[in-house]
Design a protein around this motif. Structure first.
Motif, PDB file in Angstrom:
ATOM      1  N   ARG A   1      10.131  -4.554  -5.475  1.00  0.00           N
ATOM      2  CA  ARG A   1      10.472  -3.995  -6.794  1.00  0.00           C
ATOM      3  C   ARG A   1      10.392  -2.468  -6.782  1.00  0.00           C
ATOM      4  NH1 ARG A   1       7.584  -8.594  -9.189  1.00  0.00           N
ATOM      5  NH2 ARG A   1       5.723  -7.320  -9.401  1.00  0.00           N
ATOM      6  N   ARG A   2       9.288  -1.967  -6.240  1.00  0.00           N
ATOM      7  CA  ARG A   2       9.105  -0.513  -6.256  1.00  0.00           C
ATOM      8  C   ARG A   2      10.185   0.191  -5.460  1.00  0.00           C
ATOM      9  NH1 ARG A   2       2.800  -1.202  -4.636  1.00  0.00           N
ATOM     10  NH2 ARG A   2       2.060  -1.743  -6.700  1.00  0.00           N
ATOM     11  N   MET A   3      10.451  -0.346  -4.265  1.00  0.00           N
ATOM     12  CA  MET A   3      11.371   0.355  -3.387  1.00  0.00           C
ATOM     13  C   MET A   3      12.824   0.197  -3.844  1.00  0.00           C
ATOM     14  SD  MET A   3       9.259   1.925  -1.627  1.00  0.00           S
ATOM     15  CE  MET A   3       7.489   1.811  -1.330  1.00  0.00           C
ATOM     16  N   SER A   4      13.110  -0.877  -4.576  1.00  0.00           N
ATOM     17  CA  SER A   4      14.469  -1.024  -5.104  1.00  0.00           C
ATOM     18  C   SER A   4      14.751   0.080  -6.108  1.00  0.00           C
ATOM     19  CB  SER A   4      14.651  -2.372  -5.788  1.00  0.00           C
ATOM     20  OG  SER A   4      14.363  -3.395  -4.896  1.00  0.00           O
ATOM     21  N   ILE A   5      13.772   0.333  -6.959  1.00  0.00           N
ATOM     22  CA  ILE A   5      13.951   1.416  -7.934  1.00  0.00           C
ATOM     23  C   ILE A   5      14.087   2.741  -7.198  1.00  0.00           C
ATOM     24  CG2 ILE A   5      12.885   2.666  -9.852  1.00  0.00           C
ATOM     25  CD1 ILE A   5      11.422   0.063 -10.555  1.00  0.00           C
TER      26      ILE A   5
ATOM     27  N   ARG B   1       0.838  -1.203   0.000  1.00  0.00           N
ATOM     28  CA  ARG B   1       0.000   0.000   0.000  1.00  0.00           C
ATOM     29  C   ARG B   1       0.879   1.261   0.000  1.00  0.00           C
ATOM     30  NH1 ARG B   1      -3.520   4.291  -0.509  1.00  0.00           N
ATOM     31  NH2 ARG B   1      -1.704   4.418  -1.863  1.00  0.00           N
ATOM     32  N   ILE B   2       2.136   1.106   0.403  1.00  0.00           N
ATOM     33  CA  ILE B   2       2.984   2.290   0.511  1.00  0.00           C
ATOM     34  C   ILE B   2       3.420   2.735  -0.875  1.00  0.00           C
ATOM     35  CG2 ILE B   2       5.062   3.240   1.584  1.00  0.00           C
ATOM     36  CD1 ILE B   2       4.875   0.586   3.366  1.00  0.00           C
ATOM     37  N   ASP B   3       3.112   3.939  -1.186  1.00  0.00           N
ATOM     38  CA  ASP B   3       3.482   4.528  -2.464  1.00  0.00           C
ATOM     39  C   ASP B   3       4.912   5.050  -2.332  1.00  0.00           C
ATOM     40  OD1 ASP B   3       3.655   6.306  -4.701  1.00  0.00           O
ATOM     41  OD2 ASP B   3       1.454   6.321  -4.752  1.00  0.00           O
ATOM     42  N   PRO B   4       5.756   4.789  -3.318  1.00  0.00           N
ATOM     43  CA  PRO B   4       7.108   5.353  -3.242  1.00  0.00           C
ATOM     44  C   PRO B   4       7.084   6.866  -2.961  1.00  0.00           C
ATOM     45  CG  PRO B   4       6.979   3.838  -5.072  1.00  0.00           C
ATOM     46  CD  PRO B   4       5.596   3.927  -4.490  1.00  0.00           C
TER      47      PRO B   4
END
Ligand code: FES
Lengths: 151, 651
Positions: free
Chosen positions: A92-96, A54-57
């Motif tokens: 994936r999102r947080m790695s970017i 749910r956490i948006d970058p």
């Protein structure tokens, strides 16, 4: 100031860290740390969401813009996400995002992602303590300063 | 403008000893839109809840924050109280200032400061909450019980007796589980089979129970009230209705393998029945060892089978059904004692496991209940029983106590004494743990009346010495080294979660403890519930247990399942995804992100739609949507960022 002195001295006695918890594993792990009366520094400010996915970058970026010295995202271990695959998406999102943050000059020490099961209270307390200790060695995060910080 | 009421709980001294409640109240009182604030010794108490309800009405509150313990503890309590006061329950939020604040910090000023921030961020969240109505879903009034040991049997019988349909799925060819392998049970020395088989038969003939043996659960989707389950019923290769149990096939089968029921102490054929009282009473062909199945090179059994019950072409059957509740009763597996190198299990023939000794003691076992040791069939003149084999050894093996081993080793020693009157039984123990009804008396009977010898200490090694076994250890009461010879050594092995327990927890995403046992929703107050609504656990799947405790838990889990099955409808959490059609660009991103297939593209209308019944509310779509058009109700982008800002507001 050389890097060594910068890191050994306590530059920021009171860093603020935004802590994201998912309600199923890491949230329960954090609760268990409480039930077991494990102690950790009060610098982490918790927000509970259903799933780490749910956490948006952008929330992370926003936290830094609002003056957080660090952001710690926690979720279930791989395979344990209550919503099957949420934590893979988070990963994936947080790695970017972490690459991006590094490029704009935010020290990687300020942004962490870690998996905590409902029983890993000790791991939770340890992770939090370690991150707070690290951030004490860095100066307070200032977004307006030119050129970012020494990574 | 909202009218927010804030209630701060002292929780006795649990919160108040590290948080300056007065200061918190002073500070929060001036926060925008806070109309009312008060503190209470115990908010969760009846008077505490009345305080909340009265204040809602008196001050006309439209948002509530209760700053107390974890949501897991009392969210329901306060939401119900809110509803009783006439306010929508989703307009109440809890701020966790106990588990995540007062209990984990010592410095009062810092904990107080953190508490203020947590409450402020919760106020920001609740201000953005919308009133929601839980929607109702129909309940499938049928239960699934996974595992056919004594726990699964009891649970299935209870639910079926209450009038609901049950499907009992068992991996093996018969139900009965480990209990069917035991000779006698402690502390009464009841014959295990004699007390279990009537229950097995009852399962077999109960009109409300469908029994699926040789079957495995492959997938579970859905939620409480309507779980969608896929079961693989593997072929037996023997047509149940035709088989007359004549046994002709067994005598001609040329394949000989280890018999699992007798823990490998006897051989069996590739076509076999697990044991005579097996339920269902049917033969089965073991496809891994049979020469007839693929490729067909034998077929001797088929030739002799008069009723033509053998069908090598039988195919697996995939069964898809819906269930309202699920009970996980997948049991344990004994600790692999071959990993205890110093005990020589596997190389010294007469070092055996507790389960092997059960079979040797059993009247229907390989020696018809005469105690003969495996190596030469001699009746042992002395037997050494080693407690905690693999347990309570954090350095090398399991750190935990497996709970039942002291008792079953004592039982073994007694049974041995009953069969070999002048034999010597020696138990090596760390502590004798006998917590259970009549357990201490049972141990006293063995030690004081029936001459079983107890030596406090660990055995350090076992060595073959001629025909006998040399036992080396230490007596920790006298600090003397012990060396003795014996004819047979029985290891009281600890308990591990079974493969089935691991598989099912994976399929269901159940949380497990660090040993791999299923974790209860609450270790004290919710011992049969799991983290997933509608999924219950019984027996050793959640940790080592004896039979009485297992049966009690099974009945408890059954009763819990019945509460669900007894209603036609269930409330479902309305915290799910919602689309803003005005800004949605129909890019389909959310469709690919959703793990439940809950979002679809409606072609004729050219819009994206959320299937409410399938959405579980993870919010993954909300953080993926490039235009911010899909949101998780009461956990919107804006609400989270307002909470972040409040947490970071300098004080
Ligand atoms: S629920 Fe914990 S990460 Fe998804």
């Amino acid at each position: 100031m050389s890097k060594t002195t910068q890191e050994t001295e306590s530059q920021n006695p009171n860093p603020n860290i935004i802590l994201f918890l998912c309600r199923w594993c890491s949230g329960k792990g954090a609760d268990l740390a409480g039930t077991s009366r494990l102690q950790y520094p009060p610098n982490v400010l918790p927000i509970m969401v259903n799933c780490s996915s749910r956490i948006d970058p952008q929330h992370v970026v926003e936290a830094f813009l609002e003056g957080a010295d660090g952001v710690l995202i926690t979720g279930c271990n791989f395979g344990d996400c209550h919503y099957k695959t949420g934590n893979y998406k988070t990963f994936r999102r947080m790695s970017i995002l972490s690459k991006l943050l590094k490029q704009v000059g935010v020290s990687p020490k300020r942004f962490r992602l870690t998996w905590i099961s409902a029983t890993e209270a000790a791991k939770f307390a340890k992770t939090v303590t370690a991150m707070v200790d690290e951030l004490k060695k860095l100066p307070p995060y200032k977004i307006n300063g030119k050129g970012g910080e020494e990574l | 403008m909202s009218r927010v009421g804030v209630f701060v709980c002292h929780c006795g001294r649990n919160i108040a000893h590290t948080v300056d409640i007065e200061k918190v109240v002073e500070k929060i009182k001036d926060v925008d839109e806070v109309i009312h604030i008060e503190s209470n010794m115990y908010m969760c108490s009846e008077p505490g809840q009345t305080v909340l309800k009265d204040a809602i009405n008196k001050h006309n509150l439209d948002r509530v924050v209760v700053a107390a313990c974890s949501k897991d503890m009392h969210e329901d309590t306060f939401r119900i109280a809110t509803k009783e006061a006439g306010l929508n329950q989703y307009l109440t939020e809890m701020a966790n200032i106990r588990e995540q604040c007062s209990w984990v910090h010592e410095e009062k000023d810092k904990a107080t400061e953190k508490t203020i921030r947590i409450i402020e961020s919760t106020i920001e969240k609740v201000k953005r909450n919308q009133p929601l109505v839980p929607y109702q879903i129909p309940v499938t009034q049928k239960a699934l019980v996974i595992g056919g040991g004594v726990a699964g049997i009891q649970a299935a019988l209870d639910i079926a007796d209450a009038g609901y349909e049950v499907v009992l799925v068992e991996k093996d060819s018969t139900i009965g589980g480990k209990m069917a392998q035991l000779a006698e049970t402690f502390p009464t020395l009841d014959c295990s089979q004699c007390i279990l088989t009537p229950k097995m038969v009852a399962v077999g003939r109960h009109p409300n129970i469908s029994l699926l043996t040789n079957s495995e659960v492959e997938n579970i989707d859905g939620y409480v009230g309507s779980f969608k389950v896929r079961i693989n019923k593997k072929p037996r290769y023997v047509i149940e209705e035709k088989c007359t149990l004549c046994d002709d096939c067994v005598s001609v089968c040329p394949v000989i393998v280890h018999d699992e029921y007798n823990v490998g102490l006897t051989p069996r054929k590739a076509i076999y029945i697990a044991f005579p009282q097996a339920v269902p009473a049917n033969y089965i062909i073991d496809p891994n060892t049979c020469l007839g199945i693929d490729p067909l090179i034998c077929a001797k059994c088929k030739e002799v089978c008069e009723p033509r019950a053998i069908d090598f072409d039988m195919q697996p059957e995939i069964i898809e059904e819906e269930f309202g509740a699920i009970i996980v009763a997948t049991g344990y597996t004994p600790y692999p004692i071959e990993s205890i190198g110093e005990y020589g299990y596997g190389t010294i023939h007469d070092v055996i496991s507790g389960l092997e000794f059960e079979r040797i003691l059993a009247a229907n076992g390989p020696t018809q209940g005469v105690i003969r040791r495996p190596s030469d069939g001699k009746i042992p003149e002395s037997v050494v029983f080693i407690h905690c084999a693999g347990s309570r050894d954090p350095a090398k093996h399991l750190e935990y106590c497996s709970k039942i081993c002291c008792m079953y080793a004592t039982k073994h020693a007694l049974q041995y004494k009953h069969l070999v009157h002048d034999g010597t039984a020696i138990n090596f123990y760390i502590d004798v743990r006998t917590a259970g009804k009549d357990y201490e008396e049972f141990y006293k009977r063995a030690a004081e009346e029936e001459g079983v010898i107890y030596i406090r200490g660990k055995v350090s090694e076992l060595l073959q010495d001629g025909e006998r076994i040399l036992v080396r250890g230490v007596n920790t009461l006298t600090s003397e080294a012990v060396e003795l010879h014996t004819d047979l050594v029985v290891l009281a092995t600890g308990l591990l979660p079974s493969e089935g327990t691991k598989e099912i927890s994976n399929i269901l995403k159940l949380s497990c403890d660090n040993k791999g046992f299923v974790k209860e929703a609450h270790p004290k107050l919710k011992p049969v519930e799991t983290a997933i609504a509608g999924v219950f656990v019984a027996g050793t799947a959640s940790g080592p247990k004896d039979i009485p405790e297992t049966v009690a838990q099974a009945s408890g889990a059954a009763a819990k399942a019945e509460t669900i099955l007894s209603s036609d409808f269930m409330d479902r959490d309305p915290v799910i995804a919602e689309i803003d059609e005005n800004t949605c660009g129909v890019c389909h991103t959310c469709i690919h992100v959703c793990p439940y297939g809950a979002i679809y593209y409606d072609e004729p209308l050219n819009k994206i739609v959320v299937r409410e019944a399938l959405c579980e509310g993870c919010g993954s779509c909300a953080s993926a949507c490039p235009s911010g058009s899909i949101e998780l109700r009461n956990s919107t982008y804006e609400s989270i960022s307002a909470s972040i800002k409040a947490l970071l507001r300098s004080g």
